[in-house]
Design a protein around this motif. Sequence first.
Motif, mmCIF file in Angstrom:
data_model
loop_
_atom_site.group_PDB
_atom_site.id
_atom_site.type_symbol
_atom_site.label_atom_id
_atom_site.label_comp_id
_atom_site.label_asym_id
_atom_site.label_seq_id
_atom_site.Cartn_x
_atom_site.Cartn_y
_atom_site.Cartn_z
ATOM 1 N N ASP A 127 -9.827 7.528 -9.339
ATOM 2 C CA ASP A 127 -10.941 7.597 -8.391
ATOM 3 C C ASP A 127 -12.009 8.409 -9.101
ATOM 4 O O ASP A 127 -11.889 9.623 -9.211
ATOM 5 C CB ASP A 127 -10.451 8.277 -7.101
ATOM 6 N N GLY A 148 -8.974 -3.593 -9.771
ATOM 7 C CA GLY A 148 -7.566 -3.540 -10.166
ATOM 8 C C GLY A 148 -7.041 -4.932 -10.375
ATOM 9 O O GLY A 148 -7.667 -5.907 -9.956
ATOM 10 N N GLN A 197 -1.062 1.467 -5.444
ATOM 11 C CA GLN A 197 -1.463 2.868 -5.443
ATOM 12 C C GLN A 197 -2.887 3.014 -5.956
ATOM 13 O O GLN A 197 -3.358 2.194 -6.756
ATOM 14 C CB GLN A 197 -0.554 3.676 -6.376
ATOM 15 N N ILE A 198 -3.555 4.081 -5.517
ATOM 16 C CA ILE A 198 -4.828 4.433 -6.130
ATOM 17 C C ILE A 198 -4.502 5.236 -7.375
ATOM 18 O O ILE A 198 -3.942 6.323 -7.297
ATOM 19 C CB ILE A 198 -5.714 5.242 -5.156
ATOM 20 N N MET A 246 -6.995 0.525 -8.476
ATOM 21 C CA MET A 246 -5.679 0.381 -7.847
ATOM 22 C C MET A 246 -4.742 -0.430 -8.720
ATOM 23 O O MET A 246 -5.156 -1.375 -9.384
ATOM 24 C CB MET A 246 -5.801 -0.346 -6.504
ATOM 25 N N LEU A 248 0.865 -1.181 0.000
ATOM 26 C CA LEU A 248 0.000 0.000 0.000
ATOM 27 C C LEU A 248 0.899 1.229 0.000
ATOM 28 O O LEU A 248 1.704 1.408 0.907
ATOM 29 C CB LEU A 248 -0.926 0.024 1.221
ATOM 30 N N LYS A 305 -5.614 -4.302 -3.395
ATOM 31 C CA LYS A 305 -6.991 -3.919 -3.073
ATOM 32 C C LYS A 305 -7.571 -4.716 -1.911
ATOM 33 O O LYS A 305 -8.255 -4.159 -1.059
ATOM 34 C CB LYS A 305 -7.895 -3.990 -4.313
ATOM 35 N N SER A 333 -2.626 -5.925 -6.665
ATOM 36 C CA SER A 333 -2.540 -4.464 -6.668
ATOM 37 C C SER A 333 -2.717 -3.893 -5.271
ATOM 38 O O SER A 333 -2.566 -2.706 -5.053
ATOM 39 C CB SER A 333 -3.600 -3.888 -7.601
ATOM 40 N N VAL A 386 -12.781 3.033 -7.581
ATOM 41 C CA VAL A 386 -11.386 3.316 -7.251
ATOM 42 C C VAL A 386 -10.541 2.252 -7.943
ATOM 43 O O VAL A 386 -10.755 1.057 -7.747
ATOM 44 C CB VAL A 386 -11.161 3.273 -5.724
ATOM 45 N N ILE A 388 -1.836 5.657 0.573
ATOM 46 C CA ILE A 388 -3.245 5.608 0.184
ATOM 47 C C ILE A 388 -4.053 6.686 0.919
ATOM 48 O O ILE A 388 -4.010 6.783 2.147
ATOM 49 C CB ILE A 388 -3.853 4.232 0.531
ATOM 50 N N VAL A 401 -13.735 -1.067 -5.449
ATOM 51 C CA VAL A 401 -12.285 -1.038 -5.658
ATOM 52 C C VAL A 401 -11.940 -2.134 -6.654
ATOM 53 O O VAL A 401 -12.240 -3.307 -6.413
ATOM 54 C CB VAL A 401 -11.518 -1.272 -4.338
ATOM 55 N N LEU A 406 -6.037 -3.423 1.274
ATOM 56 C CA LEU A 406 -6.672 -2.155 1.632
ATOM 57 C C LEU A 406 -7.971 -2.425 2.394
ATOM 58 O O LEU A 406 -8.224 -1.863 3.463
ATOM 59 C CB LEU A 406 -6.960 -1.358 0.350
#
Lengths: 216, 258
Positions: free
Chosen positions: B233, B50, B229-230, B225, B33, B56, B54, B223, B36, B48, B59
């Motif tokens: 968004d 990705g 990283q994000i 990812m 992460l 997610k 990634s 979102v 974030i 979320v 997170l």
Amino acid sequence: MDVIIENLPLYWEGFLRTLFLSAVSGVIALLLGTVLAAARVSPVAALRGFSMAYVEILRNTPLTIAFFFAAIVLPRLGVKFEQFEVAAIIALSAYTAAFIAEAVRSGVNSVPVGQAEAARSIGMKFGQVLSLIILPQALRTVIPPLINILIALVKNSSVAGAFFVLELFGYGRQLANSNGDQVLAVLLGVAFFYLLITVPLGILASTVERKVAIAR
Amino acid sequence: MFARFSLMTTQVPGEALVSLKAVNKHYGQLHVLKDINLNVRKGEVVVVIGPSGSGKSTLCRAINRLETIDDGKIAIDGKELPEEGKELAKLRADVGMVFQSFNLFAHKTILENVTLGPIKVKGVPKAQADKDAMALLERVGVGHQAPKLPAQLSGGQQQRVAIARALAMKPKVMLFDEPTSALDPEMINEVLDVMIQLAKEGMTMIVVTHEMGFARKAADRVVFMADGQIVEDATPEEFFTNPQSNRAKDFLSKLLTH
């Protein structure tokens, strides 16, 4: 074989004392072992360390040392008891608890980690997660090894015979001494009474195992 | 519509129900992460997505502290996540979590799975907890399964029970960690339908998923990812029709060609 029939009351008395020693030590060992296993998986490092040290020391030294410690060292440290039976129960339960702790710990590890995560995520505290979710599942998977340990306990209780506790083996030794010509029969009689406890335990193990298996 | 409109404005931190600030986490060398920042408002549904790896899921799990973080701040309803202990347990009771692998308590019946939290954590009397649980089970369509054990149910049914179990705690926010990824295709919709219904009723939801259909239908925000990283968004329309980053374009093109 006459010697067995003639001394049946002695055998019976020894049998009952063995049963008593095993039952009392077994219950104490189950409780103590479960507490030790809980300590082993707790978030508190000191508890984990204590539990690990306890298990490693008791599990890796002969039972006779535990008996000597309980029967001779403890009284010198000021722990007095009237009968050697108490020392035998202390030694047997302390020793067996180490094995039970290891079995329960392996059972705890066999419960998928998601069970604990789910319990924590609905707001349960550590003690609740352990007592409501993990241990009930862990104990079911360890019933067969636990019963193996209890069978070993029944047989281990014979060491008490060497420490002046007149249980099955203690009487057996007496009888063998006084009936030198019928030692074989005397010992067969002793073995039979041990089997009377251990074989049903083994049958119980397989019955319970089939009953409580958890489908996943 | 209001939720979407509110996105355009700068968010006031105090309004966020879930807020993550400069959150970092490493697994050894791997930086899972990276810095974030995310605010989720009450009633918002944030999806979320990705590629795998990634970050997610991490997170999602960090939000109720099933994963610890190295630095940064995570707050639920203005309260920062406390250390492991009583306080954290209390806070977790307000955050419902649905797992990829359902994680129903294997030794408890379906009904007990749902009532255990209310009875043991909140002290709700058993009769009341049973009644509430039955209503929830009916709502997710598995009321008649109440006396069975989890292993006797299909995956889709189990996941709906898991949603009911989380809802029984009357959470402020629901986290879904890939709720349909372990399901057979024909069971995905029965779970998504329950989630869409929940979204419509105004539940605040953070959903990690690969189900783009759900994102289009129910999300207020997507979102995206990648590599911890994000990257984006945005609203679902913006994201699916006009992704800004190459990473997202690449991800979406792969979804469409298969």
